[in-house]
Write an enzyme that holds these catalytic residues in place. Sequence first.
Site, short mmCIF file in Angstrom:
data_model
loop_
_atom_site.label_atom_id
_atom_site.label_comp_id
_atom_site.label_asym_id
_atom_site.label_seq_id
_atom_site.Cartn_x
_atom_site.Cartn_y
_atom_site.Cartn_z
N THR A 125 20.63 -4.55 32.73
CA THR A 125 21.95 -4.27 32.46
C THR A 125 22.73 -3.75 33.91
O THR A 125 22.06 -3.31 34.77
CB THR A 125 22.12 -2.83 31.65
OG1 THR A 125 23.41 -2.29 31.77
CG2 THR A 125 21.22 -1.84 32.41
N TYR A 165 20.60 6.24 29.88
CA TYR A 165 20.55 4.87 29.67
C TYR A 165 20.39 4.09 30.94
O TYR A 165 19.41 3.14 31.26
CB TYR A 165 21.65 4.33 29.04
CG TYR A 165 21.66 2.86 28.62
CD1 TYR A 165 20.91 2.10 27.84
CD2 TYR A 165 22.69 2.12 29.37
CE1 TYR A 165 21.02 0.70 27.60
CE2 TYR A 165 22.66 0.67 29.15
CZ TYR A 165 21.85 0.26 28.46
OH TYR A 165 21.77 -1.15 28.25
#
Length: 342
Positions: A125, A165
């Site tokens: 990501t 995250y």
Amino acid sequence: MKILITGGCGFLGSNIASKILTESIGDLIIIDNLSRYGSELNYKWLSSQGAYTFYNSNISNQNEIEEIIKKHQPNVIYHLAGQVAMTTSIENPRKDFETNALGTLNILEAVRKFSKHTAIIYSSTNKVYGDFAKYKMTETTKRYLVDERPHGFDESESLNFHSPYGCSKGTADQYLLDYYRLYGIKTVVFRHSSMYGGRQFSTFDQGWVGWFCKKAVEIQTHKLIEPFTISGNGKQVRDLLYADDAVNLYIGAMHNIEMLKGEAFNIGGGFENSMSLLEVFDFLEQELNIQMSFIYTPERHSDQKVFIANNNKILSMNFWQPKIDKIQGLRNTLIWLNQSEK
């Protein structure tokens, strides 16, 4: 050719799996615990595409993962399983860590112990770079701009994990690269921005393009009357990568693993396919002849005002580039949403 996909019933996983099945690219094995919204629908859809081996398993279960990899010894693993929502990671950081960080370590260790020839291609990501607060953001009527990075962010950006995250995905990202350096496992890391398209069952906290396209369709069909909410002022910018382009990247990477191994790549649609939330809303209003009625809420923790991938590194490999522009991709997404509602 044996191909294993973790998270194979998710958005990206199901699209890759469908291509493998319909084009008979190899023997397919899927691991998915079917916990994600829409994954059971994708499981049923894939079952109509062809035959494959399925395991309803969680990658955080070390014994199960080791048994599967030891048994099949795949040529390549597309590692796509993970906890994907920033909000969920903040609410339950332990589960986020166990899925993204520990789950990835389980896969790496299973490959190291039982199948060292296996290549692992990982969906990471842009959140590994943090919130880019060090850059000056110029605010225009519809979007933010970063004057210092007119062509987007490349892989030279400093890693700066923010939020549970970002920490868990970043940990996995770095473990994969280190297992190539230390053990010679053929790993590749793709740091993605915003992917969208068919088979994406978006929710309010993940898959923003699909979510707002869904809201637009609901407005058009009079299923949504009350205003929906957005986080921040809507000027946040991402570059959009359509599902078909993402699939072609992963299939191409499998065939070019010797060139890609041990490397991380920023992956997105590029500046020409970048849009802010407000710009997406403008398109949807014109395309569907509707009025997007929404309420502003505070911006999300550690949100990036701008992320546009500089694709030059992956483009220099001469096997892939995005081909579906943002307008065609959004139209395709609307068509799929209308079909899925029937």
